[in-house]
Write an enzyme that holds these catalytic residues in place. Structure first.
Site, PDB file in Angstrom:
ATOM      1  CG  ASP A   1     -65.809  14.069 -90.428  1.00  0.00           C
ATOM      2  OD1 ASP A   1     -64.969  14.095 -91.312  1.00  0.00           O
ATOM      3  OD2 ASP A   1     -66.936  14.996 -90.215  1.00  0.00           O
TER       4      ASP A   1
ATOM      5  CD  GLU B   1     -64.382  18.002 -95.553  1.00  0.00           C
ATOM      6  OE1 GLU B   1     -65.461  17.608 -96.434  1.00  0.00           O
ATOM      7  OE2 GLU B   1     -64.533  17.997 -94.349  1.00  0.00           O
TER       8      GLU B   1
ATOM      9  CG  HIS C   1     -61.319  16.171 -93.921  1.00  0.00           C
ATOM     10  ND1 HIS C   1     -61.490  16.619 -92.802  1.00  0.00           N
ATOM     11  CD2 HIS C   1     -62.595  15.638 -94.412  1.00  0.00           C
ATOM     12  CE1 HIS C   1     -62.611  16.047 -92.296  1.00  0.00           C
ATOM     13  NE2 HIS C   1     -63.372  15.690 -93.206  1.00  0.00           N
TER      14      HIS C   1
ATOM     15  CB  ILE D   1     -51.638  -2.913 -92.251  1.00  0.00           C
ATOM     16  CG1 ILE D   1     -53.135  -2.275 -92.462  1.00  0.00           C
ATOM     17  CG2 ILE D   1     -50.641  -2.453 -93.202  1.00  0.00           C
ATOM     18  CD1 ILE D   1     -53.684  -1.521 -91.310  1.00  0.00           C
TER      19      ILE D   1
ATOM     20  CG  HIS E   1     -69.444  17.580 -88.049  1.00  0.00           C
ATOM     21  ND1 HIS E   1     -70.199  18.065 -88.998  1.00  0.00           N
ATOM     22  CD2 HIS E   1     -68.340  16.903 -88.548  1.00  0.00           C
ATOM     23  CE1 HIS E   1     -69.596  17.957 -90.214  1.00  0.00           C
ATOM     24  NE2 HIS E   1     -68.577  17.061 -89.932  1.00  0.00           N
TER      25      HIS E   1
END
Ligand SMILES: [Zn+2]
Length: 293
Positions: free
Chosen positions: A132, A166, A120, A39, A261
């Site tokens: 993330d 998660e 996740h 791809i 995060h």
């Protein structure tokens, strides 16, 4: 590690050895195994744009128990449903809120031998979680859509999952594995995980070393392209839920960055080139493992 998993691994290794002794080398790779598709960035980055828009619309994150998470599930599910997957929501409760794992089965393949890949889909509350783990979720979705586009007829059954919660401690994948019967756990030949696929300034691909065939599939793919890897052993993400139940695991991650995060883990925090390479590595591994050896 649970003692039964050691027993199971020992028997898998013995089985492999017996197969190697009994079969001529030329039979190891089926002549009919189709080459995996490759791809480009425009087949994976739009999914990250979509997850960013969801976070922007839903208060800046896609965390467990929020509209941002539910809208993320709806986005991925709609794409899979259009592509011909059988999708289902696996529900669990965490912290007073209903959580969702999205499970997608590609019709066909031997149901006694399942190749399972997951990522996740939730973010932390502090930010949109696009690297993330929107990046792993998008790589997994692009892989599933390639399976559909190729109308792949795998020897083993293919299942994909996008896990909830998660970030709360692998809660969604843990609940899913707990809810499986012993027989259903036995049917999973291997589980592959991707937690972060597009980290900027990547130093190396962090490869899980557990299931020998999965380890080789990823390591060989990266080595053939002179891309650096690092053996992280088991590592820590949703595949641990499977590994703890004695299921062989594999997968990779592209590593932490300064926006982990944080509110700055936006789509601009993902390197399209790395994301594309990671997606193609996952596609190649799924293609290889889906063909029985
Ligand atoms: Zn993660």
């Amino acid at each position: 590690m649970h003692p039964t998993s050691r027993l199971r691994r020992a028997s898998v290794v013995l089985g492999l050895c017996a197969a190697l002794v009994g079969a001529p080398a030329a039979a190891a790779e089926p002549a009919t195994a189709p080459a995996p598709p490759v791809i480009t960035a425009d087949q994976v980055m739009p999914h990250l744009d979509a997850l960013q828009r969801i976070a922007d619309r839903d208060g800046g994150n896609r965390a467990h128990g929020t509209p941002g998470y539910r809208d993320s599930v709806a986005y991925v599910k709609a794409a899979l449903d259009r592509a011909g997957f059988r999708t289902a929501l696996h529900r669990f409760t965490h912290d007073g809120a209903t959580g969702y794992n999205l499970i997608a089965d590609w019709p066909g393949g031997d149901p006694e031998h399942v190749v399972f890949a997951g990522a996740h889909l939730d973010s932390v509350a502090a930010g949109p979680g696009i690297n993330d783990n929107g990046s792993g979720s998008a790589a997994l979705l692009a892989t599933a859509l390639e399976v559909s586009r190729a109308r792949l007829t795998p020897d083993r059954h293919l299942r994909f999952a996008w896990w909830g919660a998660e970030e709360a401690g692998m809660v969604g994948s843990g609940a899913y594995v707990r809810d499986l019967s012993a027989a259903d756990r036995e049917r999973i030949d291997v589980y592959l995980n991707v937690d972060m696929a597009g980290t900027r300034n990547i130093r190396q691909w962090l490869v899980v070393h557990d299931d020998p065939a999965a380890t080789a599939a990823f390591e060989d793919w990266f080595a053939a392209r002179k891309l650096p890897t690092f053996d992280i052993g088991i590592g820590g993400s949703d595949h641990v839920s499977f590994g703890d139940a004695g299921i062989p695991v594999g997968g990779f991650a592209t590593g932490l960055d300064e926006c982990l995060h944080e509110a700055c883990d936006r789509v601009e925090n993902v390197d399209p080139h790395t994301e594309t390479l990671s997606t193609n590595a996952l596609i190649a591994a799924v293609w290889q493992l889906a063909a029985r050896h």
